[in-house]
Write a protein that holds these residues in place. Structure first.
Motif, PDB file in Angstrom:
ATOM      1  N   TYR A 112      -4.631  -4.000   5.821  1.00  0.00           N
ATOM      2  CA  TYR A 112      -3.469  -4.205   5.170  1.00  0.00           C
ATOM      3  C   TYR A 112      -3.600  -5.761   5.044  1.00  0.00           C
ATOM      4  CZ  TYR A 112      -2.199   0.814   6.556  1.00  0.00           C
ATOM      5  OH  TYR A 112      -2.110   1.249   6.395  1.00  0.00           O
ATOM      6  N   ALA A 113      -4.162  -6.821   5.697  1.00  0.00           N
ATOM      7  CA  ALA A 113      -3.690  -7.879   5.401  1.00  0.00           C
ATOM      8  C   ALA A 113      -4.189  -8.298   4.128  1.00  0.00           C
ATOM      9  CB  ALA A 113      -4.588  -9.129   6.715  1.00  0.00           C
ATOM     10  N   PRO A 114      -4.040  -9.124   3.302  1.00  0.00           N
ATOM     11  CA  PRO A 114      -4.216 -10.218   2.626  1.00  0.00           C
ATOM     12  C   PRO A 114      -5.525 -10.539   2.683  1.00  0.00           C
ATOM     13  CG  PRO A 114      -2.690 -11.165   2.936  1.00  0.00           C
ATOM     14  CD  PRO A 114      -2.490  -9.554   3.558  1.00  0.00           C
ATOM     15  N   GLN A 115      -6.488 -10.043   1.378  1.00  0.00           N
ATOM     16  CA  GLN A 115      -7.591 -10.725   1.269  1.00  0.00           C
ATOM     17  C   GLN A 115      -7.767 -12.594   1.655  1.00  0.00           C
ATOM     18  OE1 GLN A 115     -11.022  -8.911   1.787  1.00  0.00           O
ATOM     19  NE2 GLN A 115      -9.128  -7.775   2.437  1.00  0.00           N
ATOM     20  N   TYR A 116      -8.823 -13.668   2.228  1.00  0.00           N
ATOM     21  CA  TYR A 116      -8.483 -14.833   2.449  1.00  0.00           C
ATOM     22  C   TYR A 116      -6.911 -15.199   3.022  1.00  0.00           C
ATOM     23  CZ  TYR A 116     -11.780 -12.920  -1.274  1.00  0.00           C
ATOM     24  OH  TYR A 116     -13.063 -12.241  -1.948  1.00  0.00           O
ATOM     25  N   GLY A 117      -6.594 -14.369   3.489  1.00  0.00           N
ATOM     26  CA  GLY A 117      -5.887 -14.879   4.607  1.00  0.00           C
ATOM     27  C   GLY A 117      -5.000 -14.985   3.662  1.00  0.00           C
ATOM     28  N   ARG A 171      -2.499  -7.771  -6.618  1.00  0.00           N
ATOM     29  CA  ARG A 171      -3.210  -6.359  -6.861  1.00  0.00           C
ATOM     30  C   ARG A 171      -3.728  -5.692  -5.880  1.00  0.00           C
ATOM     31  NH1 ARG A 171      -1.105  -7.691 -11.203  1.00  0.00           N
ATOM     32  NH2 ARG A 171      -1.092  -7.703 -13.212  1.00  0.00           N
ATOM     33  N   ILE A 172      -3.464  -4.631  -5.771  1.00  0.00           N
ATOM     34  CA  ILE A 172      -5.209  -3.999  -4.830  1.00  0.00           C
ATOM     35  C   ILE A 172      -5.710  -3.075  -5.746  1.00  0.00           C
ATOM     36  CG2 ILE A 172      -5.075  -1.849  -3.587  1.00  0.00           C
ATOM     37  CD1 ILE A 172      -1.894  -2.223  -2.568  1.00  0.00           C
ATOM     38  N   ILE A 173      -7.380  -3.876  -5.244  1.00  0.00           N
ATOM     39  CA  ILE A 173      -8.450  -3.806  -5.709  1.00  0.00           C
ATOM     40  C   ILE A 173      -9.473  -3.131  -4.728  1.00  0.00           C
ATOM     41  CG2 ILE A 173     -10.460  -4.863  -6.944  1.00  0.00           C
ATOM     42  CD1 ILE A 173      -8.270  -6.822  -7.919  1.00  0.00           C
ATOM     43  N   GLU A 174      -9.765  -1.463  -5.199  1.00  0.00           N
ATOM     44  CA  GLU A 174     -11.015  -0.931  -3.729  1.00  0.00           C
ATOM     45  C   GLU A 174      -9.866  -1.227  -2.615  1.00  0.00           C
ATOM     46  OE1 GLU A 174     -14.448  -2.457  -4.363  1.00  0.00           O
ATOM     47  OE2 GLU A 174     -14.721  -2.553  -6.849  1.00  0.00           O
ATOM     48  N   GLY A 175      -8.892  -0.930  -2.747  1.00  0.00           N
ATOM     49  CA  GLY A 175      -8.420  -1.094  -1.446  1.00  0.00           C
ATOM     50  C   GLY A 175      -7.959  -2.372  -0.602  1.00  0.00           C
ATOM     51  N   LYS A 176      -8.108  -3.358  -0.677  1.00  0.00           N
ATOM     52  CA  LYS A 176      -8.010  -4.710  -0.689  1.00  0.00           C
ATOM     53  C   LYS A 176      -7.087  -5.037  -1.217  1.00  0.00           C
ATOM     54  CE  LYS A 176     -12.282  -5.060   1.049  1.00  0.00           C
ATOM     55  NZ  LYS A 176     -12.721  -4.886   2.425  1.00  0.00           N
ATOM     56  N   PHE A 187       0.642  -1.116  -0.004  1.00  0.00           N
ATOM     57  CA  PHE A 187      -0.371  -0.212   0.062  1.00  0.00           C
ATOM     58  C   PHE A 187       0.761   1.319   0.370  1.00  0.00           C
ATOM     59  CE2 PHE A 187      -1.996  -3.259   1.752  1.00  0.00           C
ATOM     60  CZ  PHE A 187      -3.962  -3.144   0.954  1.00  0.00           C
ATOM     61  N   THR A 188       1.845   1.247   0.853  1.00  0.00           N
ATOM     62  CA  THR A 188       2.735   2.485   0.621  1.00  0.00           C
ATOM     63  C   THR A 188       3.827   2.614   0.041  1.00  0.00           C
ATOM     64  OG1 THR A 188       4.296   1.736   2.601  1.00  0.00           O
ATOM     65  CG2 THR A 188       2.001   3.178   3.796  1.00  0.00           C
ATOM     66  N   GLN A 189       4.148   1.604  -0.376  1.00  0.00           N
ATOM     67  CA  GLN A 189       5.276   1.509  -1.792  1.00  0.00           C
ATOM     68  C   GLN A 189       4.938   0.605  -2.803  1.00  0.00           C
ATOM     69  OE1 GLN A 189       8.051   0.160   2.529  1.00  0.00           O
ATOM     70  NE2 GLN A 189       9.161   0.795  -0.043  1.00  0.00           N
ATOM     71  N   ASN A 190       3.668   0.531  -2.698  1.00  0.00           N
ATOM     72  CA  ASN A 190       3.294   0.092  -4.052  1.00  0.00           C
ATOM     73  C   ASN A 190       3.933  -1.123  -5.026  1.00  0.00           C
ATOM     74  OD1 ASN A 190       0.960  -0.549  -6.670  1.00  0.00           O
ATOM     75  ND2 ASN A 190       2.232   1.365  -7.110  1.00  0.00           N
ATOM     76  N   GLU A 191       4.703  -1.544  -4.273  1.00  0.00           N
ATOM     77  CA  GLU A 191       5.521  -2.890  -4.457  1.00  0.00           C
ATOM     78  C   GLU A 191       5.784  -4.158  -3.743  1.00  0.00           C
ATOM     79  OE1 GLU A 191      10.306  -2.171  -5.211  1.00  0.00           O
ATOM     80  OE2 GLU A 191       9.323  -0.266  -4.124  1.00  0.00           O
TER      81      GLU A 191
END
Length: 175
Positions: free
Chosen positions: A94-99, A121-126, A55-59
């Motif tokens: 910040y945690a990834p979706q689906y564990g 990927r970050i999609i809609e903030g997730k 989220f903060t460094q986009n990598e």
């Protein structure tokens, strides 16, 4: 039948009954104790990559055990103390979706433990992580996959918890 054999049969039946009851309550257990993908060995989430850096460094940035935090039964690594603090303040952000299981696999109703932290990927903030860059790209381009993954996640959790219960039962019965 000997007394010893009868006791073994009763114990075996009790174990199977307990497993059956546990499986009945899997959705409750899954809801209370979310599952975090730590791979096949160890307890480190997303192969030690820093979830905040996406989220903060986009990598994808490798974290360090020096900056770690234990959450939801897993150890999370961070590239800096600041990132660890941000995570601790709002881990769900910040945690990834689906564990951290492969989002593309979840969209198909399957469990894919092996992930590539660089396929994200970050999609809609997730944050969504996949098993390879092609899957991550396909997940992002096909909005139905995001919707399908949300629909299938409860079933995938059920599968994961059931597999864990069976593995634990086999280990306990071998002892």
């Amino acid at each position: 039948m000997t007394y010893e054999k009868r006791i073994r049969r009763i114990a075996s039946a009790a174990l199977w009954a307990g497993l059956g009851i546990a499986i009945f309550f899997v959705p409750i257990a899954a809801a209370e104790d979310p599952l975090v993908n730590t791979g096949y060995f160890g307890d480190v989430a997303i192969k030690g990559y820093d979830p905040v850096a996406y989220f903060t460094q986009n990598e994808a940035v490798q974290g360090s055990a020096k900056f770690s935090h234990h959450w939801l039964g897993a150890t999370w690594h961070f590239a800096s103390a600041r990132n660890r603090e941000m995570f601790m303040h709002d881990p769900a952000k910040y945690a990834p979706q689906y564990g951290g299981y492969c989002a593309d696999g979840v969209s198909l109703g399957t469990v894919t433990t092996n992930i590539d932290p660089k396929a994200w990927r970050i999609i809609e903030g997730k944050l969504y992580i996949s098993y390879d860059p092609g899957a991550a790209e396909g997940f992002e381009k096909n909005t139905a996959k995001v919707i399908n993954s949300q629909k299938h996640w409860a079933d995938v959790q059920h599968t994961l918890v059931t597999e864990k219960l069976q593995k634990d039962w086999r280990q306990n019965s071998a002892n």
